[in-house]
Scaffold this active site. Structure first.
Site: not given
Lengths: 539, 422
Positions: A422-423, A287, A36
């Site tokens: 986006g662009l 954008d 453990d």
């Protein structure tokens, strides 16, 4: 028995260690076999801890089971106190020790130790990591703040004139997803609106700090998974109300400010008027138009999943197509949240089920844990990580909270960047037929030689037969085609036409068209069928 | 030269080691049609996935049947539950040819008889699938002993070697494919034609064993496997382990002697490779020579590593810790250690940390739980687990092995403009 290939949450004692390791002055004697001790590496490697977590593992062995495991426990407790001189001793059992039924709490109490002993029952065969953290924090708070609880019915003393309202900031632990920076961010936010933090806990708190939790006017519960039970008890014992809105995203942060201001009796107008985050403008800027309706699948712990879905839908204009959690304790909250998006919540701790659901939903973006990052990678879908279980990457060197206004900036960056900007996407679409601007073309700045080499053969048959470049889902999880179902065949013309689709959406176009063809029972996919499918599916 | 018993410090206390489940991480990559089903708790599942680190596969060939409250409270019959899980698992994964039921601390404490379960399942669901039980419980096994337990469980399944087929060499212990290939070429060069490796890559390719089998261990932690093979008639030859140029030569020599290879031939086959290994080691000697190294117990390969680093690279040994000292397996190694080397067996973590700090070593070999805390104290470390996941055996890995120890020191010498840590 439950078959588990991989688990989102560790066992309950890991939750207990996360609380102990977050604090100072606490030592945890964990009755456990040698193996453990692997738990230490989570803290030293993932979180890059400079110290081992404050845990002594009693390390009992098989031959000791019949004889002296309780003596071993007592020796370990005595040695730990002598060596580490903690202010409080946490004692508990991991799964195997629970089976051998040594009463660690009773044993420790009988030792008449000079410091408070806090036993915690971890129910290893029923409970998991977050429950263990919640229970441990609750037991610590109760044990250490308990002696300061006023008699029932005592009214809360009024604040001294001129003194700023005070709150406790509850729930941050070690190995928490960005807890470190969230505490800083929310403490700054509260300071700006005129509220002091009395105690932040467990992260950074000592047992002495927990003893003065009652001094605060109210509590802020940052992570209900960890601090829910403690906040409930503080409310009952000290009459401290709790702020339960988790300030993830702009909307939730503004709600949070309103809620805090009400409890603190201050005017939030100024704080609400000025939002020091770029997310609102970035999301409005042109954008970001392309983000509209992007399909997003959200999975994580309940707090982060619910919060992320809200940001995705209401602040970024995404469509939430999946929302789920592995936290069964908070399943109800997630189900409620899912209703807001007209979907059914996924409550599971089976990652293969999550993977199947993600594949089925065909999202544009996955917001999940490190496991969903792997899933998304296999499916070829962009992904951002929003929740524990954590990975070394989730402890960035820079300041990167998730909560509050700076947190909103971080969300914008980390969720949007995996998507194509986006662009960039717009230009790619515009120039997709350009001879220099297809995926086989080498970048023009590498000169004609490279371009020629790249433009060479491109055998149309071979190209057409090649799997879709970006979003191939033919992994082990994609639903197999049921026998007897028609498998539509692409005509050469349609394959050629498909190549005119920008490569980063081609895989999706292929899938959508094939699904459309199957639904219509088409044996062949022609150019006509391709555009019929496009018209039907839309974007 | 040579270390005797008096120098061994036997420790008992807190341990910082993996249990015998951890070897599943490499065993399942080795035996490629095997599935490892741990019958244990959520802790077992979490341990394996934490030890496996980034190795999360689409659907890994290991899993845990997590024992739940209802199994313990008698509301469910644990055996029936196990049968249900195994049946479902085998239906889902028809590619699996061998299923290991792996015992754990909790399954041992509740005395779930997995030997019996394996037999039962072989009769009921096991068509075409061999079902084998071994225990990786931390109550009985430490880290690499899990491989010993796994291979021991496989020994009864090995086919009997055909009488009169001639003598064969069985190399025992998981080795990387590249290492197996190199060793095979060398052994064949010596004229030992019938060489097999155990465990095999495929479960239907189990090597035969019998009185004509000569066993050579590739790792020191396989004592029980060796005894089981001897019980099947095989003869074990004792040798240092194939780490470093010297270790590899002595290891090959043991095989050569067992097969009566002429010294000239041995020299002709091994000399070029040994020379290449020594050349590779020269590059790291300057960095490592005279540096003091401290080993925390981990996998039992600490003693062979210490022998390699002290004899071939001139490192000074502060302490060599091992979880378990099997004198019989390690005797040829002990004979090569500098006399008076401080050996420790078992662990009392805090006291060992005290000794280590007092020794001011240049390099500490330890597990992942201790490494960053040491680095934060300004002590360079080498992660011991890398020594099990990286091919390090044989002549052509000797340089790589030295590099693993040199890199942390080299790195420190480069980071000259860092401010102190905060």
């Amino acid at each position: 028995m439950q078959l588990t290939l991989w688990t989102y949450e560790g066992p309950s004692h890991i939750g207990a260690i996360r609380v102990a390791a977050a604090m100072t002055g606490v030592h945890f004697v964990l009755h456990a076999p040698q193996g453990d001790s692997y738990a230490d590496l989570l803290f030293t490697m993932i979180e890059r801890g400079q110290k081992r977590p404050p845990v002594t593992y009693t390390s009992f062995q098989g031959r000791e089971l019949a004889t002296n495991t309780s003596e071993l426990f007592k020796t370990a407790a005595r040695d730990a106190i002598e060596r580490y001189k903690p202010q409080a001793l946490l004692v508990g059992s991991s799964c195997t020790a629970e089976l051998i039924q040594d009463d660690t709490g009773g044993l420790a109490r009988a030792m008449n130790l000079p410091i408070p002993v806090v036993p915690v029952e971890l129910s290893a065969f029923m409970r998991k990591e977050n429950w263990g953290a919640n229970e441990t924090f609750y037991q610590l708070v109760r044990a250490l703040a308990g002696p300061h609880v006023p008699p029932p019915g005592t009214p809360r003393p009024a604040r001294a004139p001129g003194q700023r309202p005070r709150c406790n900031l509850l729930g941050a632990t070690s190995l928490g997803f960005r807890h470190r920076d969230d505490v800083t961010e929310i403490a700054r936010l509260l300071d700006r609106i005129g509220i002091d933090v009395n105690v932040a806990a467990p992260l950074g708190a000592s047992p002495a700090d927990l003893a003065r939790l009652g001094d605060a006017d109210f509590n802020v519960v940052l992570y209900p998974e960890v601090a829910g039970a403690a906040a409930e008890w503080l409310k009952r014992s000290f009459g401290q109300p709790a702020v339960t809105t988790v300030p993830l995203g702009i909307g939730a942060t503004l709600d949070f400010i309103r809620e805090v201001a009400t409890l603190a009796g201050i005017d939030p107008a100024q704080a609400l008027a000025h939002v020091p985050s770029r997310l609102p403008w970035y999301s409005r800027s042109v954008d970001s138009n392309y983000l509209t309706g992007k399909r997003v699948f959200v999975f994580g712990d309940a707090t982060h999943a619910i919060g992320a879905a809200r940001v995705a839908a209401k602040e970024l204009g995404f469509t939430v197509v999946g929302l789920g959690t592995y936290s069964r304790e908070q399943a109800r909250d997630v189900r409620e949240a899912a209703k807001l998006y007209g979907i059914e919540a996924l409550i599971t701790d089976d990652y293969l089920e999550v993977e199947a659901k993600v594949a089925e939903a065909q999202p544009d973006l996955v917001l999940g844990t490190q496991m969903e990052r792997h899933v998304a990678k296999r499916l070829g879908v962009p992904c951002a990580v929003i929740s524990a279980p954590v990975h070394v990457q989730d402890f960035p060197a820079r300041y990167a909270p998730q909560l509050g206004f700076e947190g909103a900036n971080v969300l914008f960056d980390t969720w949007i960047h995996p998507l194509m900007m986006g662009l960039e996407e717009h230009l790619l679409t515009m120039f997709r037929h350009d001879f220099e601007f297809h995926e086989e073309a080498a970048p023009s700045h590498l000169g004609r030689g490279a371009a020629q080499a790249a433009e060479r053969p491109a055998d149309p048959v071979a190209v057409a037969a090649a799997p879709a470049v970006v979003t191939d889902t033919s992994g082990p999880v994609s639903a197999p085609v049921a026998t007897g179902e028609i498998v539509p065949v692409w005509t050469a013309d349609a394959e050629k036409e498909l190549l005119k689709v920008p490569f980063f959406v081609r895989g999706k176009a292929r899938r959508n068209t094939e699904r459309f063809a199957r639904e219509r029972g088409l044996a062949q996919i022609t150019v006509e069928a391709l555009y019929d499918a496009k018209a039907n599916v839309g974007r | 030269m040579g270390c005797d018993d008096s120098a061994v410090l036997r420790e008992r206390g807190q341990r910082e080691v993996f249990c015998g489940l951890a070897p599943i991480v490499w065993l399942h990559r080795k035996i490629q049609d095997a599935f490892f089903l741990v019958v244990g708790s959520r802790t077992c599942a979490h341990l394996i996935q934490s030890a496996a680190g980034v190795m999360i596969f689409a659907e890994p060939r290991f899993a845990t049947a997590i024992i739940e409250e209802r199994d313990l409270a008698g509301r469910a019959d644990a055996n029936a539950e196990l049968d249900r899980i195994v049946t479902r698992l085998l239906e889902r994964r028809p590619d699996i040819k061998m299923l290991f039921l792996v015992g754990s601390c909790p399954s041992e404490v509740i005395k779930l008889d997995l030997d019996l379960a394996a037999d039962r399942l072989m009769r009921t669901v096991g068509t075409g699938v061999r079902i084998v039980h071994f225990s990786g419980s931390g109550l009985e096994t430490t880290f690499s002993q899990g491989e010993d337990a796994c291979l021991t469980a496989l020994v009864p399944h090995l086919p009997a070697a055909e009488a009169g087929a001639g003598r064969s060499l069985l190399v025992v212990g998981s080795l990387a494919e590249v290492v197996e290939g190199q060793l095979q070429r060398l052994l064949e060069g010596l004229g030992i034609e019938r060489v097999r490796f155990f465990p095999p890559r495929s479960s239907d390719d189990l090597p035969p064993v019998g009185p004509d089998t000569v066993v050579l261990l590739a790792h020191p932690f396989l004592a029980t496997t060796a005894r089981s093979l001897e019980a099947r008639g095989a003869t074990r030859v004792s040798a240092p382990f194939p780490l470093g140029a010297e270790g590899t030569t002595l290891w090959l020599k043991a095989a050569a002697d067992a097969f009566g290879v002429a010294p000239e031939r041995f020299e002709a086959v091994t000399a070029p490779a040994a020379a290449r290994a020594k050349m590779a080691l020269d590059r790291y000697r300057e960095e490592l020579s005279g540096k003091k190294i401290f080993f925390f117990p981990d996998s039992q390969i600490e003693i062979p590593l210490a022998r390699f680093l002290s004899r071939e690279l001139g490192m000074e040994l502060a302490e060599v810790g091992t979880p378990y000292l099997n004198r019989q397996m390690i005797a040829p190694e002990l004979a090569l250690l500098p006399s008076g080397t401080r050996l420790s067996e078992g662990q009392d973590l805090e006291r060992q940390l005290d000794r280590c700090r007092a020794d001011h070593p240049d390099l500490v070999v330890c597990g992942l739980g201790l490494a960053n805390p040491f680095e934060a104290e300004g002590i360079a470390t080498k992660w011991s687990i890398e020594l099990l996941f990286t091919p390090i055996q044989g002549y052509d890995q000797a340089g790589d092995l030295a590099e693993l120890f040199a890199r942390p020191l080299l790195r420190r010498s480069r980071l000259v403009e860092l401010a102190p840590c905060n």
